[in-house]
Design an enzyme around this catalytic site. Structure first.
Site, PDB file in Angstrom:
ATOM      1  N   ASN A  30       0.832  -1.212   0.000  1.00 20.49           N
ATOM      2  CA  ASN A  30       0.000   0.000   0.000  1.00 20.49           C
ATOM      3  C   ASN A  30       0.869   1.265   0.000  1.00 20.49           C
ATOM      4  O   ASN A  30       0.340   2.374   0.056  1.00 20.49           O
ATOM      5  CB  ASN A  30      -0.975  -0.003   1.186  1.00 20.49           C
ATOM      6  N   SER A  58      10.192 -11.259  14.532  1.00 18.95           N
ATOM      7  CA  SER A  58      11.250 -10.371  15.011  1.00 18.95           C
ATOM      8  C   SER A  58      11.806 -10.885  16.332  1.00 18.95           C
ATOM      9  O   SER A  58      11.090 -11.531  17.116  1.00 18.95           O
ATOM     10  CB  SER A  58      10.637  -8.985  15.227  1.00 18.95           C
ATOM     11  N   TYR A  69       3.780  -3.162  19.028  1.00 20.03           N
ATOM     12  CA  TYR A  69       4.373  -3.743  17.810  1.00 20.03           C
ATOM     13  C   TYR A  69       4.778  -5.196  18.088  1.00 20.03           C
ATOM     14  O   TYR A  69       4.452  -6.118  17.323  1.00 20.03           O
ATOM     15  CB  TYR A  69       5.592  -2.916  17.372  1.00 20.03           C
ATOM     16  N   LYS A 125       3.585  -9.095  16.550  1.00 22.51           N
ATOM     17  CA  LYS A 125       4.475 -10.141  16.017  1.00 22.51           C
ATOM     18  C   LYS A 125       4.242 -11.462  16.764  1.00 22.51           C
ATOM     19  O   LYS A 125       4.152 -12.519  16.157  1.00 22.51           O
ATOM     20  CB  LYS A 125       5.942  -9.715  16.122  1.00 22.51           C
ATOM     21  N   ARG A 176      17.131   4.852  26.155  1.00 13.97           N
ATOM     22  CA  ARG A 176      15.807   4.911  25.519  1.00 13.97           C
ATOM     23  C   ARG A 176      14.913   3.898  26.215  1.00 13.97           C
ATOM     24  O   ARG A 176      15.306   2.739  26.397  1.00 13.97           O
ATOM     25  CB  ARG A 176      15.950   4.565  24.029  1.00 13.97           C
TER      26      ARG A 176
HETATM   27  P1  NAD Z   1       9.299  -1.694   5.511  1.00 14.84           P
HETATM   28  O1  NAD Z   1       8.416  -0.712   6.171  1.00 14.84           O
HETATM   29  O2  NAD Z   1      10.373  -1.184   4.621  1.00 14.84           O
HETATM   30  O3  NAD Z   1       8.430  -2.748   4.683  1.00 14.84           O
HETATM   31  C1  NAD Z   1       7.104  -3.083   5.012  1.00 14.84           C
HETATM   32  C2  NAD Z   1       6.256  -2.781   3.785  1.00 14.84           C
HETATM   33  O4  NAD Z   1       4.910  -3.160   4.055  1.00 14.84           O
HETATM   34  C3  NAD Z   1       6.226  -1.287   3.447  1.00 14.84           C
HETATM   35  O5  NAD Z   1       6.576  -1.129   2.089  1.00 14.84           O
HETATM   36  C4  NAD Z   1       4.796  -0.854   3.699  1.00 14.84           C
HETATM   37  O6  NAD Z   1       4.369   0.151   2.809  1.00 14.84           O
HETATM   38  C5  NAD Z   1       4.037  -2.159   3.518  1.00 14.84           C
HETATM   39  N1  NAD Z   1       2.778  -2.305   4.249  1.00 14.84           N
HETATM   40  C6  NAD Z   1       2.546  -2.095   5.565  1.00 14.84           C
HETATM   41  N2  NAD Z   1       1.269  -2.396   5.858  1.00 14.84           N
HETATM   42  C7  NAD Z   1       0.683  -2.833   4.723  1.00 14.84           C
HETATM   43  C8  NAD Z   1      -0.605  -3.299   4.388  1.00 14.84           C
HETATM   44  N3  NAD Z   1      -1.582  -3.367   5.289  1.00 14.84           N
HETATM   45  N4  NAD Z   1      -0.855  -3.658   3.102  1.00 14.84           N
HETATM   46  C9  NAD Z   1       0.118  -3.583   2.161  1.00 14.84           C
HETATM   47  N5  NAD Z   1       1.362  -3.145   2.417  1.00 14.84           N
HETATM   48  C10 NAD Z   1       1.653  -2.785   3.691  1.00 14.84           C
HETATM   49  O7  NAD Z   1       9.914  -2.614   6.652  1.00 14.84           O
HETATM   50  P2  NAD Z   1      11.001  -3.760   6.599  1.00 14.84           P
HETATM   51  O8  NAD Z   1      12.110  -3.337   7.477  1.00 14.84           O
HETATM   52  O9  NAD Z   1      11.284  -4.169   5.213  1.00 14.84           O
HETATM   53  O10 NAD Z   1      10.208  -4.892   7.383  1.00 14.84           O
HETATM   54  C11 NAD Z   1       9.496  -5.924   6.734  1.00 14.84           C
HETATM   55  C12 NAD Z   1       8.854  -6.804   7.791  1.00 14.84           C
HETATM   56  O11 NAD Z   1       9.860  -7.318   8.658  1.00 14.84           O
HETATM   57  C13 NAD Z   1       7.853  -6.079   8.693  1.00 14.84           C
HETATM   58  O12 NAD Z   1       6.780  -6.947   8.955  1.00 14.84           O
HETATM   59  C14 NAD Z   1       8.644  -5.819   9.962  1.00 14.84           C
HETATM   60  O13 NAD Z   1       7.837  -5.730  11.092  1.00 14.84           O
HETATM   61  C15 NAD Z   1       9.540  -7.036  10.014  1.00 14.84           C
HETATM   62  N6  NAD Z   1      10.773  -6.819  10.777  1.00 14.84           N
HETATM   63  C16 NAD Z   1      11.601  -5.785  10.444  1.00 14.84           C
HETATM   64  C17 NAD Z   1      12.762  -5.564  11.193  1.00 14.84           C
HETATM   65  C18 NAD Z   1      13.691  -4.413  10.857  1.00 14.84           C
HETATM   66  O14 NAD Z   1      14.520  -4.075  11.683  1.00 14.84           O
HETATM   67  N7  NAD Z   1      13.624  -3.801   9.684  1.00 14.84           N
HETATM   68  C19 NAD Z   1      13.067  -6.402  12.257  1.00 14.84           C
HETATM   69  C20 NAD Z   1      12.205  -7.455  12.552  1.00 14.84           C
HETATM   70  C21 NAD Z   1      11.062  -7.655  11.804  1.00 14.84           C
HETATM   71  C1  UD1 Z   2      14.297  -1.759  17.430  1.00 14.22           C
HETATM   72  C2  UD1 Z   2      13.025  -2.080  18.152  1.00 14.22           C
HETATM   73  C3  UD1 Z   2      12.664  -3.534  17.859  1.00 14.22           C
HETATM   74  C4  UD1 Z   2      12.495  -3.717  16.355  1.00 14.22           C
HETATM   75  C5  UD1 Z   2      13.779  -3.283  15.662  1.00 14.22           C
HETATM   76  C6  UD1 Z   2      13.618  -3.283  14.172  1.00 14.22           C
HETATM   77  C7  UD1 Z   2      12.934  -0.626  20.095  1.00 14.22           C
HETATM   78  C8  UD1 Z   2      13.000  -0.572  21.592  1.00 14.22           C
HETATM   79  N1  UD1 Z   2      13.196  -1.840  19.569  1.00 14.22           N
HETATM   80  O1  UD1 Z   2      15.303  -2.659  17.854  1.00 14.22           O
HETATM   81  O2  UD1 Z   2      11.462  -3.893  18.495  1.00 14.22           O
HETATM   82  O3  UD1 Z   2      12.246  -5.082  16.040  1.00 14.22           O
HETATM   83  O4  UD1 Z   2      14.130  -1.939  16.052  1.00 14.22           O
HETATM   84  O5  UD1 Z   2      12.743  -2.291  13.743  1.00 14.22           O
HETATM   85  O6  UD1 Z   2      12.650   0.355  19.435  1.00 14.22           O
HETATM   86  N2  UD1 Z   2      20.497   3.542  19.381  1.00 14.22           N
HETATM   87  C9  UD1 Z   2      21.149   4.707  19.729  1.00 14.22           C
HETATM   88  N3  UD1 Z   2      20.787   5.856  19.098  1.00 14.22           N
HETATM   89  C10 UD1 Z   2      19.820   5.921  18.133  1.00 14.22           C
HETATM   90  C11 UD1 Z   2      19.168   4.715  17.781  1.00 14.22           C
HETATM   91  C12 UD1 Z   2      19.514   3.552  18.431  1.00 14.22           C
HETATM   92  O7  UD1 Z   2      22.033   4.700  20.592  1.00 14.22           O
HETATM   93  O8  UD1 Z   2      19.539   7.006  17.599  1.00 14.22           O
HETATM   94  C13 UD1 Z   2      20.903   2.280  20.028  1.00 14.22           C
HETATM   95  C14 UD1 Z   2      19.779   1.586  20.787  1.00 14.22           C
HETATM   96  O9  UD1 Z   2      19.728   2.039  22.109  1.00 14.22           O
HETATM   97  C15 UD1 Z   2      20.217   0.107  20.660  1.00 14.22           C
HETATM   98  C16 UD1 Z   2      20.928   0.036  19.308  1.00 14.22           C
HETATM   99  O10 UD1 Z   2      21.290   1.392  19.014  1.00 14.22           O
HETATM  100  O11 UD1 Z   2      21.137  -0.211  21.670  1.00 14.22           O
HETATM  101  C17 UD1 Z   2      20.060  -0.496  18.196  1.00 14.22           C
HETATM  102  O12 UD1 Z   2      18.848   0.239  18.142  1.00 14.22           O
HETATM  103  P1  UD1 Z   2      17.787   0.076  16.957  1.00 14.22           P
HETATM  104  O13 UD1 Z   2      18.478   0.156  15.649  1.00 14.22           O
HETATM  105  O14 UD1 Z   2      16.665   1.020  17.202  1.00 14.22           O
HETATM  106  O15 UD1 Z   2      17.300  -1.428  17.099  1.00 14.22           O
HETATM  107  P2  UD1 Z   2      16.677  -2.186  18.375  1.00 14.22           P
HETATM  108  O16 UD1 Z   2      16.452  -1.287  19.513  1.00 14.22           O
HETATM  109  O17 UD1 Z   2      17.509  -3.395  18.599  1.00 14.22           O
END
Ligand code: NAD
Ligand code: UD1
Length: 336
Positions: A32, A124, A148, A152, A290
């Site tokens: 979307n 995640s 969030y 998951k 944080r």
């Molecule tokens: P992202 O936001 O880049 O990708 C998610 C995509 O889903 C986006 O393009 C968004 O527009 C689309 N979207 C959201 N809701 C929708 C809906 N209802 N219908 C259609 N499209 C929709 O994020 P990402 O980092 O690529 O993450 C992908 C997946 O992995 C997510 O489910 C996220 O929660 C999970 N995940 C991400 C991380 C991370 O750190 N990036 C970590 C753990 C899990």
């Molecule tokens: C975060 C989310 C987690 C999610 C993941 C991917 C939180 C508490 N956790 O993980 O649920 O699955 O992102 O989207 O938000 N940090 C700094 N300065 C910054 C940003 C981060 O010091 O500006 C530090 C954080 O304190 C942490 C590390 O960097 O120690 C990684 O942070 P981040 O990239 O946000 O990932 P997570 O916290 O592991």
């Protein structure tokens, strides 16, 4: 094989789409565009010389999802679509439960209708809550620390129940640790809207001059240098894990895997490594912790290695080099 990739324009999906197309899969994508733009789809097509059948729309839209399954014989779904900002999920929980849970339900409903019962789900490391013992194994205790994370964990339970209800279902739950980096071409990468919440997008925007100074959230954790430790994985390695999951999906009714490297790096390790990649130091200051952060989080990756043959290959220098290439060549992401 034809794969439906939900959230197909997003960060992890775009890297997975490249590998799928390169290895001969056909890709149908739905997104979307709530957190992405169609340019990523175009760039994946450019990189691979292959087409993606792209549908702009919402996974909660049953009519649209039905139309997609009518127009394509889908063999398996990789379900990336979801909202992922922890802070926003605490402020607007309804938005997260609605989007992330209803997407799951509509998807399964339509998949069942068309007899497509293979699904890979983006879970995640957040499902482990506050780790009691490290490294985290797949049987470590699970808990919820924010809305969030709740979506998951509930998603995992939902897909688990579906798979247990019918032996024809095959579900792979991939618990990602911290994906970073970009495709080595520099053409696709992470393009966060607004000010990044996550560490590495923030660091790379400081490096390119868009942001002034990184706030390091706490230097009094019980870690080697006092800053938080995480398991960062190159996004292309993470994409590979999805192909491995697809290859092994029929062997499991339900498979649950950590996807990380097994190595923990501190915030200061990451800042230093990125400084090396971009050729200058990253400005930072020490700030308050944080809320919701844990001191350390890293994976035991033995199960994915044993059952999927998956091992992350790229190291910290690769992650920083590729992220820097993407950020420096696309300072405004996909928006020229
Ligand atoms: P992202 O936001 O880049 O990708 C998610 C995509 O889903 C986006 O393009 C968004 O527009 C689309 N979207 C959201 N809701 C929708 C809906 N209802 N219908 C259609 N499209 C929709 O994020 P990402 O980092 O690529 O993450 C992908 C997946 O992995 C997510 O489910 C996220 O929660 C999970 N995940 C991400 C991380 C991370 O750190 N990036 C970590 C753990 C899990
Ligand atoms: C975060 C989310 C987690 C999610 C993941 C991917 C939180 C508490 N956790 O993980 O649920 O699955 O992102 O989207 O938000 N940090 C700094 N300065 C910054 C940003 C981060 O010091 O500006 C530090 C954080 O304190 C942490 C590390 O960097 O120690 C990684 O942070 P981040 O990239 O946000 O990932 P997570 O916290 O592991």
């Amino acid at each position: 094989m034809k794969i439906l990739v939900t959230g197909g324009a997003g960060y992890i999906a775009s890297h997975t789409n490249v590998l799928l197309l390169e290895r001969g899969y056909e890709v149908v994508a739905v997104d979307n565009l709530s957190n992405s733009c169609e340019e990523s789809i175009k760039r994946v097509e450019e990189l691979t010389g292959k087409k993606i059948a792209f549908y702009q729309g919402d996974c909660r839209d049953e009519e649209l999802m039905t139309k997609i399954f009518q127009e394509h014989k889908i063999d398996a779904v990789i379900h990336f679509a979801g909202l992922k900002a922890v802070g926003e999920s605490c402020r607007i929980p309804l938005k997260y439960y609605d989007n992330n849970m209803n997407s799951n339900m509509v998807l399964v409903k339509v998949m069942e209708k068309f007899g497509c019962k293979r699904l890979v789900f983006s879970s995640s490391a957040t499902v482990y809550g506050v780790p009691k013992k490290l490294p985290l194994t797949e049987d470590s205790p699970l808990s919820v620390t924010n809305p969030y994370g709740a979506t998951k964990l509930l998603g995992e339970q939902f897909f688990g129940d579906i798979s247990r209800s019918d032996p024809d279902w095959h579900v792979m739950l991939l618990r990602y640790f911290n994906p970073v980096g970009a495709h080595e071409s520099g053409r696709i990468g992470e393009d966060p809207a607004g000010i990044p919440n996550n560490l590495m997008p923030y660091v790379s925007q400081v490096a390119v001059g868009k942001l002034k100074c990184l706030s390091v959230y706490g230097n009094d954790y019980p870690t080697k240098d006092g800053t938080g430790v995480r398991d960062y994985i190159h996004v292309v390695d993470l994409a590979e894990a999805h192909l491995a999951a697809l290859q092994h999906i029929d062997e499991h009714q339900i498979g649950i895997y950590n996807v990380g490297t097994g190595v923990g790096y501190s915030v200061l390790d990451m800042v230093k490594a990125f400084g090396k990649a971009c050729g200058h130091e990253i400005a930072y200051r020490i700030a308050e912790r944080r809320s919701g952060d844990v001191a350390e989080c890293y994976a035991c990756c033995d199960k994915a290695k044993k059952e999927l043959g998956f091992v992350a290959k790229k190291n910290l220098d690769d992650m920083c080099r590729d992220l820097w290439r993407w950020q420096s060549e696309n300072p405004n992401g996909y928006h020229a």
